[in-house]
Motif scaffolding. Structure first.
Motif, PDB file in Angstrom:
ATOM      1  N   MET A   1       1.026  -1.386  -0.503  1.00 17.48           N
ATOM      2  CA  MET A   1       0.180   0.035   0.051  1.00 17.48           C
ATOM      3  C   MET A   1       1.193   1.188  -0.075  1.00 17.48           C
ATOM      4  O   MET A   1       2.340   1.366   0.773  1.00 17.48           O
ATOM      5  N   ILE A   4      -0.593   6.991   2.951  1.00 17.24           N
ATOM      6  CA  ILE A   4      -0.793   7.848   2.762  1.00 17.24           C
ATOM      7  C   ILE A   4      -0.684   9.826   3.268  1.00 17.24           C
ATOM      8  O   ILE A   4       0.124   9.350   4.175  1.00 17.24           O
ATOM      9  N   LEU A  81      -7.719   9.309   2.248  1.00 14.79           N
ATOM     10  CA  LEU A  81      -8.376   8.603   3.037  1.00 14.79           C
ATOM     11  C   LEU A  81     -10.364   7.645   1.811  1.00 14.79           C
ATOM     12  O   LEU A  81      -9.860   6.155   2.250  1.00 14.79           O
ATOM     13  N   HIS A  84      -8.957   4.322   0.003  1.00 12.35           N
ATOM     14  CA  HIS A  84      -9.087   3.873   1.190  1.00 12.35           C
ATOM     15  C   HIS A  84      -9.461   3.217   1.612  1.00 12.35           C
ATOM     16  O   HIS A  84      -9.817   1.920   2.293  1.00 12.35           O
ATOM     17  N   HIS A  98     -10.736   2.685   7.160  1.00  7.86           N
ATOM     18  CA  HIS A  98     -10.549   1.482   6.661  1.00  7.86           C
ATOM     19  C   HIS A  98     -10.065   0.545   7.787  1.00  7.86           C
ATOM     20  O   HIS A  98      -9.947  -0.611   7.426  1.00  7.86           O
TER      21      HIS A  98
END
Length: 108
Positions: A1, A4, A81, A84, A98
């Protein structure tokens, strides 16, 4: 991932608050110094990095302050976000992250 990135750059007086190891903190600052923004971003960071499924609460002096001011800041800073899986429940003043963590806003 991929990493962020939350669109927040703390002011110098709040860097030590964000770097603390303790659970609780007290901020003594004048109004309009950015305490709401700093507190909200600290809560978002802790909710993302903390245990999965944890619950967090932002408590404002009045319901209107929680809804009109804090909720808009939460939405602004959690916007990256959305892809996500973050979701908002405006009627319950709730942000579902999430990682199954929940942030609720309360006001008297």
């Amino acid at each position: 991932m991929a990493a962020i990135v939350i669109p927040y750059q703390p002011r110098a007086q709040f860097v030590s608050i964000h770097a603390r190891k303790h659970r609780w903190a007290i901020i003594v600052a004048h109004s309009r110094s950015g305490t709401t923004v700093a507190t909200i971003n600290d809560m978002i960071r802790r909710a993302l990095l903390g245990p999965q499924g944890a619950r967090y609460a932002y408590i404002a002096p009045h319901y209107v302050q929680a809804k009109d001011i804090a909720l808009s800041y939460f939405k602004e800073f959690t916007a990256p976000l959305i892809e996500h899986g973050v979701s908002y429940n405006d009627s319950e003043l709730r942000i579902n992250l999430h990682n199954q963590s929940i942030i609720r806003l309360y006001g008297a």
